[in-house]
Design a protein around this motif. Sequence first.
Motif, PDB file in Angstrom:
ATOM      1  N   ASP A   1       0.815  -1.257  -0.065  1.00  0.00           N
ATOM      2  CA  ASP A   1      -0.183   0.043  -0.049  1.00  0.00           C
ATOM      3  C   ASP A   1       0.803   1.338   0.055  1.00  0.00           C
ATOM      4  O   ASP A   1       0.387   2.364   0.101  1.00  0.00           O
ATOM      5  N   ALA A   2       2.066   1.079  -0.403  1.00  0.00           N
ATOM      6  CA  ALA A   2       2.962   2.443  -0.229  1.00  0.00           C
ATOM      7  C   ALA A   2       2.526   3.355  -1.261  1.00  0.00           C
ATOM      8  O   ALA A   2       2.420   2.979  -2.443  1.00  0.00           O
ATOM      9  N   SER A   3       2.121   4.694  -0.761  1.00  0.00           N
ATOM     10  CA  SER A   3       1.721   5.602  -2.039  1.00  0.00           C
ATOM     11  C   SER A   3       1.552   6.760  -1.255  1.00  0.00           C
ATOM     12  O   SER A   3       1.998   7.042   0.277  1.00  0.00           O
ATOM     13  N   GLU A   4       1.755   7.988  -1.761  1.00  0.00           N
ATOM     14  CA  GLU A   4       1.507   9.392  -0.729  1.00  0.00           C
ATOM     15  C   GLU A   4       0.090   9.481   0.057  1.00  0.00           C
ATOM     16  O   GLU A   4       0.241  10.429   0.789  1.00  0.00           O
ATOM     17  N   LYS A   5      -0.817   8.571  -0.190  1.00  0.00           N
ATOM     18  CA  LYS A   5      -1.803   8.488   0.858  1.00  0.00           C
ATOM     19  C   LYS A   5      -1.497   7.812   2.147  1.00  0.00           C
ATOM     20  O   LYS A   5      -2.279   8.013   3.106  1.00  0.00           O
ATOM     21  N   THR A   6      -0.340   6.869   2.077  1.00  0.00           N
ATOM     22  CA  THR A   6      -0.050   6.234   3.378  1.00  0.00           C
ATOM     23  C   THR A   6       1.160   6.828   4.065  1.00  0.00           C
ATOM     24  O   THR A   6       1.669   6.359   5.016  1.00  0.00           O
ATOM     25  N   VAL A   7       1.924   7.370   2.998  1.00  0.00           N
ATOM     26  CA  VAL A   7       3.438   7.930   3.307  1.00  0.00           C
ATOM     27  C   VAL A   7       3.344   9.475   3.388  1.00  0.00           C
ATOM     28  O   VAL A   7       2.993   9.993   2.560  1.00  0.00           O
ATOM     29  N   SER A   8       3.857  10.082   4.713  1.00  0.00           N
ATOM     30  CA  SER A   8       4.059  11.543   4.635  1.00  0.00           C
ATOM     31  C   SER A   8       5.313  11.741   3.959  1.00  0.00           C
ATOM     32  O   SER A   8       6.142  12.390   4.472  1.00  0.00           O
ATOM     33  N   TRP A   9       5.220  11.926   2.612  1.00  0.00           N
ATOM     34  CA  TRP A   9       6.303  11.876   1.700  1.00  0.00           C
ATOM     35  C   TRP A   9       7.090  13.515   1.770  1.00  0.00           C
ATOM     36  O   TRP A   9       8.348  13.660   1.845  1.00  0.00           O
TER      37      TRP A   9
END
Length: 451
Positions: A216-224
């Motif tokens: 599920d790694a994405s900008e929705k799950t990571v505060s990039w």
Amino acid sequence: MAKYSNRRGFIRKVGLSTAAATVVGSSFASDKKTVNYLKRVKVNNIADDLNIALIGAGGMGTEDTNTALRHEGIKLVAVCDLYEGRRQQAKKKWGQDIFTTDNYKEILKRKDVDAVIIGTPDHWHKQISIDALNAGKHAYCEKPMVHSVDEGLDLIAAWRKSGKVYQVGSQGMSSLGNEKAKALLAEGAIGDLNYAEGFWARHSPTGAWQYRIPDDASEKTVSWKKYISNTTKRPFDAMRFFRWRNYQDYGTGMSGDLFVHLFSSLHFITNSKGPNQVSAMGGLRYWKDGREVPDVLLGMFQYPKTEAHPDFNLSLRCNFVDGTSGSTYLKLVGSEGSMDVKWREVVLKRNKSFSSDDAFAKAKASESETGYTGRKKMLPPEEIVYKAETDYKGAHYDHFGNFFRAIRTGGTVAEDPVFGFRAAAPALLCNDSYRQNDFINWDPENMKIVK
């Protein structure tokens, strides 16, 4: 000329240890080696309860927290991580009542947090450490203490101003093996130190920093955007977040991850402040997966003569291409012997010698065995092994014990920011030497590059 060893003192002391030793056979039919068992002396802690928080809940941060919670009177109250999945996992692992956030400053505002564990990628160590100290928190920060050499003195200044306990997480510093090696060197067990070497190899894919990337790694799950806010701005890249050690913007390569352990151990054992000349070479031999740092690295270091030790040389090697060994060691070589140092074991080898009274007997034995007088025999070294007892809880446990004891008693730790920076700096300078293809001069006393 200063003397750095005491051979007679060592011989007297090792003689006293035989009551706790076992003699076993070695690979030489006529030789024996002595095995001594090392035991941690129990220290009664002041049982004041301490609340801790974790900032950076990846692999090492999680391991640090699990180890810290093995100690009496320690409670985890908050966790910060930039990946939502780790925050969810923290609640499953340590309790649903734990406060979780992706903003470490919310952790530092909490009045119920006494100390923080900083397990973030290296490029956030300095800023979070300084902010934590300024907020009145004690801090345990994973090694290396800083991401670049020019960050070290600012962190040291913040620590001195704060009056708080700050410990760097090279856990081998608190090992029985390092402590025994330090005592043996001071007693003159190997004579005057003239050379040291260290080696670290990893052979598994994970050991080469091939960390798992969640589905599920994405900008929705990571505060990039928070992650890259203090470095180069880039589009979201899961590799750069979850396999951060492979990239210069966030990690410090093999030397920052692994050499720094060897520097910490060596400096602790020898009371050294560090080398005055650094050089390194290596290359990307196998892991051609887009990473920016070498997977084979060799470092050479010149240590100047000081009141604590004679001048000596150090060589370090690190290899992520190794398919078999996965070995780690630190060897100290002196004028009268050597030590192989691990966190749970020290193997001392001493040169065999004959007194003047043995000269005639040695000559006769040589004549009868070889057919002519004067030929010397090749003798195996005397070997003494020091091992941790089976109930030893390990260096990581003891390192946190030292941290918590210092907080509770108003004491100090060996691996404070000054020590931590002196271990980190030559490791970080390895990267600079490798990239610049040049020697780098370093002032270990004043902790600065010499132009």
